[in-house]
Design an enzyme around this catalytic site. Structure first.
Site, PDB file in Angstrom:
ATOM      1  N   SER A 220      -4.890   3.426  -1.385  1.00 61.90           N
ATOM      2  CA  SER A 220      -4.848   2.622  -2.597  1.00 61.90           C
ATOM      3  C   SER A 220      -5.951   3.091  -3.560  1.00 61.90           C
ATOM      4  O   SER A 220      -5.996   4.271  -3.903  1.00 61.90           O
ATOM      5  CB  SER A 220      -4.968   1.144  -2.231  1.00 61.90           C
ATOM      6  OG  SER A 220      -4.646   0.319  -3.322  1.00 61.90           O
TER       7      SER A 220
ATOM      8  N   ASP B 260       6.537   0.887  -2.560  1.00 65.43           N
ATOM      9  CA  ASP B 260       5.181   0.359  -2.742  1.00 65.43           C
ATOM     10  C   ASP B 260       5.102  -0.494  -4.000  1.00 65.43           C
ATOM     11  O   ASP B 260       5.397  -0.013  -5.101  1.00 65.43           O
ATOM     12  CB  ASP B 260       4.192   1.527  -2.835  1.00 65.43           C
ATOM     13  CG  ASP B 260       2.756   1.093  -2.633  1.00 65.43           C
ATOM     14  OD1 ASP B 260       2.358   0.051  -3.187  1.00 65.43           O
ATOM     15  OD2 ASP B 260       2.021   1.805  -1.932  1.00 65.43           O
TER      16      ASP B 260
ATOM     17  N   HIS C 127       2.768  -1.373   1.138  1.00 66.08           N
ATOM     18  CA  HIS C 127       1.679  -0.667   0.458  1.00 66.08           C
ATOM     19  C   HIS C 127       1.043   0.306   1.445  1.00 66.08           C
ATOM     20  O   HIS C 127       0.218  -0.083   2.271  1.00 66.08           O
ATOM     21  CB  HIS C 127       0.668  -1.695  -0.038  1.00 66.08           C
ATOM     22  CG  HIS C 127      -0.413  -1.138  -0.912  1.00 66.08           C
ATOM     23  ND1 HIS C 127      -0.181  -0.221  -1.910  1.00 66.08           N
ATOM     24  CD2 HIS C 127      -1.753  -1.390  -0.941  1.00 66.08           C
ATOM     25  CE1 HIS C 127      -1.323   0.065  -2.517  1.00 66.08           C
ATOM     26  NE2 HIS C 127      -2.292  -0.627  -1.944  1.00 66.08           N
TER      27      HIS C 127
END
Length: 514
Positions: free
Chosen positions: A226, A453, A483
């Site tokens: 991320s 995602d 994610h």
């Protein structure tokens, strides 16, 4: 407060769901002392409130103990001989013995604002294959957890702020929304004014390079998830010759400004919600009591949010499930397909007048535990984003983009449009419209995009791979939900990552898994 500017990794969010600050002292060490320091590894204490609280980490199988240490780094990297701060580290030693050890594999799980010191041990077993040749290491970036944490509002004031309407509909609600943001930002400046100018991603990247040296590695071996992919890209730009083997998973699009990024997330969360609705509707009625088909599931969600605008539901006394809290709770559950049954339960309960589970999910999004204490996730997320991002948006900007955001997502569009105001009036100027990640001369970096995602939409992976430069970005596609890809358990993804990190085998760019 927005959940969207740069969202946390799935691992961090799972930690928040499963969870039922002392400031680092400043010193005056010289630059030479900092670069030559020897880390003192000791048993890890229980996490501080800023890290999210809880108990000391349990050993991994085989009695592999976690150890913690504090690294000194310059507060201001433009004055390396000046004041220093402590950067908190955690590690578990390699399981494979000394002869096959490559070095330290440093993780950043995202946010910005997530504590790596608490996240890595919670999910350490998922990286056991990598521990055969690496010490596993993570850290609290500056401004986060135990690393000179940014402090803003008290828990009670943050409770009140998060109960406010995040999608104001008239002048009075807009004024109240803007005042809440001003109060929050002023509290950050009052309580953490000294550190606020020094929490940019470029500062954290320089800390990473110091960390590499202090850990004794010639190259940085890195696993970013991320926002951790943005940090890794900035590191590769600043120190291309110091990159060893690196993996970027759940990739932030480095080419977008905050407006473009928020619009992309509106599309991403809506796409994930569409997929959730299709999946739910494909199940027997007893497993999906929240709609007769996918369109019905989504219509009922939209109707629930509209009803909550004027009539919040009882949540966790005295707090209510507001429209804003419910929106955040739904978004939280879309980070992993494993959370979809919990979202079904939460919605079913809300339709019966019980908002507790959706509020619980919303609390996890904001780093609030069951006792009512908050980690410094919201504070650090705001401070780092606002220091990184140059644009300062106005109400006029929000009104300009709202039609496009609503078209992108009937559920999340309004909230994400209004979240663009978060940095208005921030006391520190933003650095750039978007990060520079060009890294000519760096070795191959694996860049993994997940088609489902919600938080870092799939399209960003290709743009990151291109931005890193020819011969650097190696693109891998995972056709899945949630994610991140490595923690999905997909064998194809894990074989590609493990083969590269452990053996140096570079997969073919364009590889598709799932």
């Amino acid at each position: 407060m927005p959940y969207a500017s740069r969202t946390r990794a799935a691992a961090l969010l799972t930690t928040a769901l499963l969870a039922a600050g002392a400031l680092a002292a400043c010193g005056g060490e010289e630059e030479g002392d900092v670069r030559e320091q020897s880390l003192e590894w000791e048993d890890c204490p229980a996490p501080s409130d800023a890290q999210g609280g809880g108990t000391s980490p349990s050993p991994l199988p085989g009695d592999a103990d976690w150890q913690c240490a504090t690294m000194r780094a310059p507060l201001d990297w433009s004055e390396p001989d000046g004041e220093t701060i402590g950067i908190e580290l955690i590690r578990v030693r390699s399981s494979g013995g000394g002869k096959d050890r490559i070095g330290s594999l440093v993780f950043n799980f995202g946010g910005p604002g997530g504590s790596g010191v608490t996240t890595l041990p919670a999910f350490g077993q998922e990286y056991e294959a990598l521990r055969t040749r690496y010490d596993l290491v993570s850290f609290d970036p500056r401004g986060v957890g135990r690393s000179e944490p940014v402090e803003c509002e008290s828990a009670s004031r943050l409770d009140a702020l998060l109960q406010k309407d995040g999608t104001p509909d008239d002048a009075g609600e807009r004024a109240e929304y803007e005042q809440g943001l001003r109060d929050f930002n002023e509290a950050c400046e009052e309580n953490s004014g000294e550190v606020l100018p020094h929490v940019r991603t470029t500062d954290a990247a320089r800390d990473l390079n110091l960390m590499r040296e202090v850990l004794g590695d010639d190259k940085l071996y890195y696993f970013g998830i991320s926002y951790g992919t943005e940090l890794g890209g900035v590191y590769a730009h600043l120190f291309p010759k110091e990159v060893g083997r690196a993996v970027f998973d759940a990739v932030v699009d480095p080419t977008q400004d905050p407006e473009q990024g928020s619009l992309g997330q509106a599309r991403g969360f809506q796409r994930a919600l569409d997929n959730f609705a299709e999946d739910c509707a494909s199940k027997p009625q007893e497993e999906c009591p929240i709609g007769t088909d996918a369109d019905d599931v989504k219509k009922r969600i939209t109707r629930l949010l509209a009803d909550l605008e004027g009539r919040p539901l009882p949540g966790s006394f005295p707090r209510l499930l507001t429209e804003t809290a419910a929106t955040g709770g739904i978004a939280q559950a879309l980070y992993s397909k494993n959370f979809w049954p919990l979202l079904t339960q939460a919605l079913d309960e809300a339709y019966e007048g019980d908002g507790r589970t959706l509020l619980f999910l919303s609390d996890a999004m904001n780093g609030r535990d069951q006792s009512g204490e908050y980690s410094n996730l919201v504070a650090a997320n705001t401070a780092i984003n606002c220091s990184d991002d140059r644009p300062r948006y106005t109400v006029a900007d929000v009104e300009r983009v709202r039609p496009r955001f609503r078209e992108a997502s009937p559920v999340f569009g309004d909230y994400l449009a209004w979240s663009m105001l978060s940095c208005a009036g921030w006391p520190v100027a933003g650095a750039a419209d978007h990060p520079d990640v060009g890294a000519p001369g760096a070795p191959p970096i694996l860049v993994i995009g997940n088609t489902g995602d919600p938080a870092t939409p799939y399209e960003g992976a290709r743009r990151m791979a291109r931005a890193l430069g020819p011969g650097v970005g190696v693109e891998i596609t995972y056709r899945g939900e949630g994610h991140g890809a490595y923690d999905s358990g997909d064998r194809c993804v894990q074989d590609a990552v493990n083969g590269y990190l452990l053996e140096g085998r570079v997969p073919r760019s364009g590889t598709v898994c799932g």
